[in-house]
Scaffold this active site. Structure first.
Site, PDB file in Angstrom:
ATOM      1  N   HIS A 160       0.820  -1.217   0.000  1.00 49.27           N
ATOM      2  CA  HIS A 160       0.000   0.000   0.000  1.00 49.27           C
ATOM      3  C   HIS A 160       0.852   1.266   0.000  1.00 49.27           C
ATOM      4  O   HIS A 160       1.804   1.377   0.761  1.00 49.27           O
ATOM      5  CB  HIS A 160      -0.904   0.026   1.231  1.00 49.27           C
ATOM      6  CG  HIS A 160      -2.202  -0.684   1.014  1.00 49.27           C
ATOM      7  ND1 HIS A 160      -2.877  -1.328   2.019  1.00 49.27           N
ATOM      8  CD2 HIS A 160      -2.954  -0.849  -0.102  1.00 49.27           C
ATOM      9  CE1 HIS A 160      -3.990  -1.854   1.529  1.00 49.27           C
ATOM     10  NE2 HIS A 160      -4.056  -1.591   0.253  1.00 49.27           N
ATOM     11  N   SER A 183       1.953  -2.699   7.527  1.00 44.69           N
ATOM     12  CA  SER A 183       2.342  -4.092   7.262  1.00 44.69           C
ATOM     13  C   SER A 183       1.355  -4.721   6.290  1.00 44.69           C
ATOM     14  O   SER A 183       0.702  -5.712   6.594  1.00 44.69           O
ATOM     15  CB  SER A 183       2.417  -4.851   8.586  1.00 44.69           C
ATOM     16  OG  SER A 183       3.252  -4.161   9.488  1.00 44.69           O
ATOM     17  N   HIS A 184       1.226  -4.079   5.143  1.00 42.70           N
ATOM     18  CA  HIS A 184       0.327  -4.581   4.110  1.00 42.70           C
ATOM     19  C   HIS A 184       1.162  -5.008   2.912  1.00 42.70           C
ATOM     20  O   HIS A 184       1.221  -4.316   1.907  1.00 42.70           O
ATOM     21  CB  HIS A 184      -0.683  -3.507   3.695  1.00 42.70           C
ATOM     22  CG  HIS A 184      -1.545  -3.001   4.818  1.00 42.70           C
ATOM     23  ND1 HIS A 184      -2.394  -1.946   4.689  1.00 42.70           N
ATOM     24  CD2 HIS A 184      -1.695  -3.437   6.092  1.00 42.70           C
ATOM     25  CE1 HIS A 184      -3.029  -1.736   5.832  1.00 42.70           C
ATOM     26  NE2 HIS A 184      -2.612  -2.623   6.710  1.00 42.70           N
ATOM     27  N   ASN A 185       1.859  -6.125   3.074  1.00 44.29           N
ATOM     28  CA  ASN A 185       2.717  -6.647   2.015  1.00 44.29           C
ATOM     29  C   ASN A 185       2.001  -7.857   1.421  1.00 44.29           C
ATOM     30  O   ASN A 185       1.680  -8.795   2.153  1.00 44.29           O
ATOM     31  CB  ASN A 185       4.067  -7.109   2.587  1.00 44.29           C
ATOM     32  CG  ASN A 185       4.602  -6.175   3.660  1.00 44.29           C
ATOM     33  OD1 ASN A 185       4.037  -6.097   4.745  1.00 44.29           O
ATOM     34  ND2 ASN A 185       5.677  -5.478   3.396  1.00 44.29           N
TER      35      ASN A 185
END
Lengths: 182, 578
Positions: B337, B505-507
């Protein structure tokens, strides 16, 4: 953990970052030097949980433990003070300390990583000034009182969404308040 | 190497995805085991226990996060560069604990919109597909919103999600209302609601996996009422109000005799048969550091994006992605993101009290994620949320001063005191389109302690990300002014990507799902195209990342996949799609 010389340099550094004035304590009065010394002597200082290569790059502080970084960083700060004024950083008068740190921040000093050390010192100082007093900084919750943060363990259900100075209406609570109770 | 007794299924990674799969497969009566590299955690300690949940410094240090001295990844911005190992966490946090990153999440539990699942088709219908940049790899998920609506509903129920049904006019249909009433508006959320409405937007309370009241979920597990203590993100909730694997699923599994969870068990690879068409089980390192072989009939990889992709590459399952021509599938579609937004400063009579919060407390808009918006001719692709968030303002994490204020010294101090209780954030969560140049592979020049090549990430924000972030940051500033901020500073993203500053932590991606084996590593049931008894569940399955928080979709896809295993695969062990 710190030597007497490092201790003096660090105290001068953190008090330049957060000086004493009418609105709140200086960093060292808030216990920031003791906090950083304690952190460097523990797991954090040793780099626990972080990846430190067997052959660290001499110019990349990310490859070093915080303990190593502080040791090199404080020495470098003294060296820069000696080059410009012929004495250690702690012996500079406050105005000259401020001037040297400002020059580092402006990247006006030719040095591969001293600006990163300033970043690290700012981060550690904020941690020591504002983290729970259980870690040795934020003495008497002085940092929290200064900005108006009531600490931990609060039930704010009756205050959500209300335009009220809530920090003035609830007591400051720290971890020790609960540990002492149990 | 010791060989353990065979299991019907082995679930590798006990975070959100793994816990959901375990919960679903537990009902089959099969003999299943979940392997998790982290340690188990005790349940919520209570609001005033003096535990880690009260310790702002422990939260900052990431006490529940992956130990990078044991396992790290390498990063570079472009394929022409040499990657360096990540020394410490910065931009994102990876969990290493039973419950995974799901223990320390905020609880923002947003569904993707229907067109997000068919974004390539959506752009084609809008006449925009022909114009997309050459490097953009937009794909459909291979399923529709309708397929997993029931799974979204289930995940919302399990997590005790609080929300206002129907308040977001842009989301898809829902078969059931939110189980819990919405959280109240925070101060900034309330100002945002008024301002956004005035500007013609459609504000609604963030769907929050922070329970607004005492609630017993469908697994029979009780969640408590959120008290807005402000120790949510980076912590396990002290009162047990946040829906996490630990608070919402694992207590129910503890009563199941056919389910075992082995903590401190790190999977090294999936072991295939000679032909490479069937998995025999997994090799892992146990708590004593011994390598063991766990045979199993079904292997589910349910780790974080990086772990799932790493294990697929190390095990030789699926063709590795090659960025030169955009061919191959494993490592493809890595997305992240893009952020942006505004830091707002209010007058001294406006008490924002940012320390009051829960992870998902706040108000948001979906206007820039709508089908109409993303179909219209803007100069970028994808959309995003703009959110007034109140996730807790512990001063060592949140100490905003106006741009231009020195970072230290007497002036900084004055500004910190003036603004601490009068500042709030508008956060942009912007879509990340898959890009040919962003991918994961094995690093040929970096090995871990087990002699395995480390996972290498090649990633930077691309032109589309920057344009999207700038656009949504401009809109955020307009809303901030309408909210009455005396000052607002825009925080649009820029390249190069900074791995040191926290962004979220949007991987996702790396093992993308899809209907076409040429561009996806798993089929619409999240089953490996090439090894049918391997399922790969988690954020790794997203072919690109829509502009909404990913966890609800990770939970829903995990249940969708587990239902396919249970209802279809176990009856006839074969490929579920051709």
């Amino acid at each position: 953990m710190l030597t007497a010389k490092e201790h003096a340099c660090l105290a001068a550094l953190v008090d330049c970052l957060i000086p004493a004035d009418a609105i709140g304590p200086s960093a060292s009065d808030a216990g920031v030097v003791a906090f950083i010394d304690g952190q460097l002597g523990g797991d954090y200082g040793a780099g626990k949980g972080t990846y430190l290569p067997a052959e660290p790059d001499a110019d990349i502080p990310g490859d070093w433990s915080p303990r190593t970084f502080y040791s090199k960083g404080l020495a470098a700060l003294d060296e820069l003070a000696r080059q410009s004024a012929g004495c250690d950083f702690a012996q500079l008068d406050p105005g000259d300390r401020h001037e040297l740190l400002s020059a580092i921040e402006r990247k006006a000093i030719a040095h591969p990583w001293i600006a990163h050390f300033l970043d690290q010192a700012i981060q550690s100082t904020m941690e020591g000034y504002f983290s729970d007093p259980i870690h040795g900084g934020n003495r008497n919750a002085g940092g929290w009182k200064m900005v108006g943060f009531p600490g931990c363990g609060h039930d704010y259900r009756s205050f959500v969404g209300k335009n009220l100075p809530v920090a003035q209406l609830v007591p400051i609570q720290t971890i020790a308040d609960f540990r002492d109770r149990t | 190497m010791r060989t353990l007794p065979r299991k019907d299924a082995v679930i590798c990674g006990v975070g959100w995805a793994g816990s959901v799969v375990l919960a679903e497969l537990a009902q089959t009566g099969l003999d299943i085991v979940g392997l998790e590299r982290g340690k188990a955690r005790a349940p919520a300690p209570g609001l005033q226990a003096g535990a880690i949940e009260q310790d702002d410094l422990q939260g900052l240090r990431g006490a529940m996060m992956q130990d990078l001295s044991v396992e790290t990844i390498t990063h570079r911005h472009e394929a022409s560069q040499t990657a360096r190992p990540l020394n410490r966490f910065g931009a994102y946090l990876l969990g290493e604990v039973v419950g995974g990153a799901g223990v320390a999440w905020n609880g923002i539990n947003t569904r993707f919109n229907p067109h997000d699942f068919e974004f390539r088709t959506h752009l084609a219908k809008a006449g925009r597909l022909a114009q997309i940049p050459d490097d953009m790899q937009v794909a459909d998920f291979g399923i529709s919103y309708k397929d997993i609506e029931a799974d979204y509903d289930w995940f919302e129920a399990i997590t005790g999600t609080s929300g206002q049904s129907g308040a977001n006019p842009f989301e898809g249909f829902r078969s059931h209302a939110y189980r819990n009433p919405p959280l109240p508006d925070s101060m900034s959320g309330s100002l945002f609601r008024t301002a956004a409405t005035k500007l013609g937007y459609h504000p609604y309370p963030i769907p929050a996996a922070n329970s607004s009241r005492e609630f017993v979920n469908p697994l029979g597990v009780k969640l408590h009422a959120c008290v807005f203590c402000g120790f949510c993100d980076r912590f396990q909730c002290p009162v047990g109000a946040k829906g996490t694997p630990v608070s919402a699923i694992l207590p129910a599994l503890a009563r199941q005799r056919n389910v075992e969870i082995r903590a401190q068990s790190r999977v090294l690879k999936v072991v295939l048969d000679k032909e490479g068409k069937h998995a025999r089980g997994v090799e892992y390192v146990d708590a004593e550091g011994q390598r063991v072989f766990q045979p199993a009939d079904v292997v589910v990889l349910s780790g974080y994006t990086y772990s799932n992709t790493h294990l697929m590459l190390l095990s030789g399952i699926g063709k590795p992605y090659d960025p030169r021509h955009g061919e191959g599938v494993v490592g493809r579609g890595y997305a992240y993101h893009v952020r942006g937004g505004a830091t707002m400063f209010f007058d001294e009579g406006t008490w924002i009290n940012g320390f009051i919060g829960s992870g998902a407390l706040g108000t948001t808009i979906d206007d820039f994620n709508s089908a109409a918006f993303t179909a219209s001719s803007t100069d970028f692709y994808g959309g995003g949320m703009i959110t007034a968030e109140s996730s807790g303002g512990r001063p060592i994490r949140r100490m905003a001063v106006p741009a231009g204020t020195p970072r230290w010294g007497a002036e900084w101090k004055k500004a910190a005191v003036r603004y601490y209780n009068h500042t709030a954030r508008l956060n942009v969560c912007g879509a990340s389109m898959a890009d040919r140049r962003n991918y994961l592979d094995l690093d040929p020049s970096s090995v871990d302690r087990w002699g395995r090549p480390r996972l290498r990430m090649t990633f930077d924000f691309r032109e589309n990300d920057i344009k999207l972030s700038r656009f949504l940051t401009e809109r955020s500033l307009e809303i901030a002014r309408e909210m009455g901020a005396v000052r607002a500073d825009g925080t649009a993203a820029s390249a190069p990507y900074d791995t040191k500053a926290y962004q979220g932590s949007h991987n996702t991606g790396g093992v993308p799902m899809g209907a076409d084996p040429a561009t996806s590593a798993v089929n619409p049931y999240l089953q490996s195209w090439s090894v049918p008894n391997v399922f790969v569940v988690g954020g790794s399955a997203f072919p690109q990342l829509p502009g909404k928080n990913p966890t609800a979709t990770i939970g829903a896809l995990a249940r969708w996949s587990a239902r396919a295993i249970r209802e279809r695969y176990l009856k006839n062990e074969r490929a579920l799609a051709a």
